[in-house]
Design a protein around this motif. Structure first.
Motif, PDB file in Angstrom:
ATOM      1  N   LYS A 131       0.837  -1.209   0.000  1.00 20.70           N
ATOM      2  CA  LYS A 131       0.000   0.000   0.000  1.00 20.70           C
ATOM      3  C   LYS A 131       0.871   1.257   0.000  1.00 20.70           C
ATOM      4  O   LYS A 131       0.608   2.200  -0.742  1.00 20.70           O
ATOM      5  CB  LYS A 131      -0.938   0.010   1.209  1.00 20.70           C
ATOM      6  CG  LYS A 131      -2.136  -0.888   1.057  1.00 20.70           C
ATOM      7  CD  LYS A 131      -3.043  -0.764   2.271  1.00 20.70           C
ATOM      8  CE  LYS A 131      -4.318  -1.543   2.097  1.00 20.70           C
ATOM      9  NZ  LYS A 131      -5.204  -1.423   3.280  1.00 20.70           N
ATOM     10  N   GLY A 132       1.905   1.261   0.824  1.00 15.68           N
ATOM     11  CA  GLY A 132       2.803   2.418   0.877  1.00 15.68           C
ATOM     12  C   GLY A 132       3.545   2.626  -0.423  1.00 15.68           C
ATOM     13  O   GLY A 132       3.654   3.750  -0.923  1.00 15.68           O
ATOM     14  N   ALA A 133       4.047   1.546  -1.003  1.00 18.38           N
ATOM     15  CA  ALA A 133       4.782   1.659  -2.264  1.00 18.38           C
ATOM     16  C   ALA A 133       3.881   2.186  -3.369  1.00 18.38           C
ATOM     17  O   ALA A 133       4.261   3.101  -4.114  1.00 18.38           O
ATOM     18  CB  ALA A 133       5.380   0.305  -2.654  1.00 18.38           C
ATOM     19  N   PHE A 134       2.665   1.664  -3.479  1.00 17.81           N
ATOM     20  CA  PHE A 134       1.781   2.091  -4.557  1.00 17.81           C
ATOM     21  C   PHE A 134       1.161   3.464  -4.301  1.00 17.81           C
ATOM     22  O   PHE A 134       0.760   4.137  -5.252  1.00 17.81           O
ATOM     23  CB  PHE A 134       0.745   1.008  -4.888  1.00 17.81           C
ATOM     24  CG  PHE A 134       1.333  -0.055  -5.767  1.00 17.81           C
ATOM     25  CD1 PHE A 134       1.389   0.124  -7.143  1.00 17.81           C
ATOM     26  CD2 PHE A 134       1.902  -1.201  -5.230  1.00 17.81           C
ATOM     27  CE1 PHE A 134       1.985  -0.827  -7.967  1.00 17.81           C
ATOM     28  CE2 PHE A 134       2.491  -2.164  -6.040  1.00 17.81           C
ATOM     29  CZ  PHE A 134       2.528  -1.977  -7.419  1.00 17.81           C
ATOM     30  N   ARG A 135       1.137   3.924  -3.053  1.00 17.77           N
ATOM     31  CA  ARG A 135       0.776   5.329  -2.775  1.00 17.77           C
ATOM     32  C   ARG A 135       1.861   6.260  -3.316  1.00 17.77           C
ATOM     33  O   ARG A 135       1.596   7.362  -3.756  1.00 17.77           O
ATOM     34  CB  ARG A 135       0.638   5.559  -1.266  1.00 17.77           C
ATOM     35  CG  ARG A 135      -0.768   5.569  -0.747  1.00 17.77           C
ATOM     36  CD  ARG A 135      -0.869   6.126   0.662  1.00 17.77           C
ATOM     37  NE  ARG A 135       0.149   5.682   1.584  1.00 17.77           N
ATOM     38  CZ  ARG A 135       0.082   4.599   2.346  1.00 17.77           C
ATOM     39  NH1 ARG A 135      -0.985   3.831   2.299  1.00 17.77           N
ATOM     40  NH2 ARG A 135       1.057   4.289   3.171  1.00 17.77           N
ATOM     41  N   THR A 136       3.099   5.799  -3.254  1.00 13.21           N
ATOM     42  CA  THR A 136       4.243   6.578  -3.706  1.00 13.21           C
ATOM     43  C   THR A 136       4.397   6.551  -5.218  1.00 13.21           C
ATOM     44  O   THR A 136       4.842   7.523  -5.821  1.00 13.21           O
ATOM     45  CB  THR A 136       5.531   6.024  -3.037  1.00 13.21           C
ATOM     46  OG1 THR A 136       5.375   6.123  -1.637  1.00 13.21           O
ATOM     47  CG2 THR A 136       6.751   6.799  -3.453  1.00 13.21           C
ATOM     48  N   LEU A 137       4.034   5.438  -5.837  1.00 14.62           N
ATOM     49  CA  LEU A 137       4.202   5.284  -7.279  1.00 14.62           C
ATOM     50  C   LEU A 137       3.148   6.058  -8.067  1.00 14.62           C
ATOM     51  O   LEU A 137       1.986   6.150  -7.658  1.00 14.62           O
ATOM     52  CB  LEU A 137       4.121   3.805  -7.667  1.00 14.62           C
ATOM     53  CG  LEU A 137       5.336   2.963  -7.290  1.00 14.62           C
ATOM     54  CD1 LEU A 137       5.016   1.480  -7.440  1.00 14.62           C
ATOM     55  CD2 LEU A 137       6.525   3.347  -8.153  1.00 14.62           C
TER      56      LEU A 137
END
Length: 188
Positions: A131-137
């Motif tokens: 979730k954190g990675a795809f919020r950033t991407l």
């Protein structure tokens, strides 16, 4: 300019594995061939998030592909590795923290690479990391993940729940142990 990896990196990695085997989850840094497979489709002018860079094998491959150090966001929980990365990649943004608590200062990234041992983590932790990675991407930004296991390290039900899909892209025999590379991206 950043410094090359040294044979002592293997010793440092092994010591970290001995101290915390489930956190490090490998006895040696990834091979150059695995680094090339993980970074081969990342464009040189990208801003890249790297989760669990360790001693910087994937980081070095990104820089060699033309990604500017200033466009790297390195999230490394191990403070020994984080200091080493700061020395080798002084222009990169280095965040010494757990990837499950990715902060807003990571900014919008075009792609992500992950050296995290997702297979050894509980599903709630993997969920927070993704979730954190795809919020950033950015919306079309992929995450590249490798695994030593026989299938994607993110369970299919979790991928569906998060609106993601995974595609096997490469098998790297010349790595210790051999590894598979997956591209994880948003569906639609």
């Amino acid at each position: 300019m950043n410094r090359p990896l040294h044979p002592s990196d293997h010793l440092l990695f092994f010591k970290s594995w001995l101290a915390k085997p489930f956190e490090t989850a490998a006895i040696a840094p990834s091979s150059r061939r695995l680094a090339e497979a993980m970074t081969a489709q990342i464009e040189p002018r990208s801003r890249v998030l790297e989760l669990g860079p360790g001693t910087g094998v994937f980081t070095r491959a990104l820089v060699e592909r033309g990604v500017a150090e200033r466009d790297l966001v390195l999230v490394e929980r191990n403070p020994v590795f984080a200091r080493l990365l700061a020395d080798r990649f002084p222009d990169a943004l280095i965040l010494t923290r757990d990837a499950a608590a990715l902060p807003a200062e990571a900014g919008a990234c075009d792609a992500a690479v992950s050296g995290l041992p997702l297979l050894s983590m509980p599903v709630p932790q993997v969920t927070r990391i993704l979730k954190g990675a795809f919020r950033t991407l950015k919306p079309d930004g992929p995450l590249w993940q490798f695994t030593y296991g026989p299938r994607c390290p993110v369970p299919q039900p979790l991928l569906r729940r998060l609106g993601l899909r995974a595609c096997h892209t490469r098998f790297v025999l010349l790595n210790l142990p051999p590894a598979s590379v997956y591209r994880i991206e948003r569906v639609g």
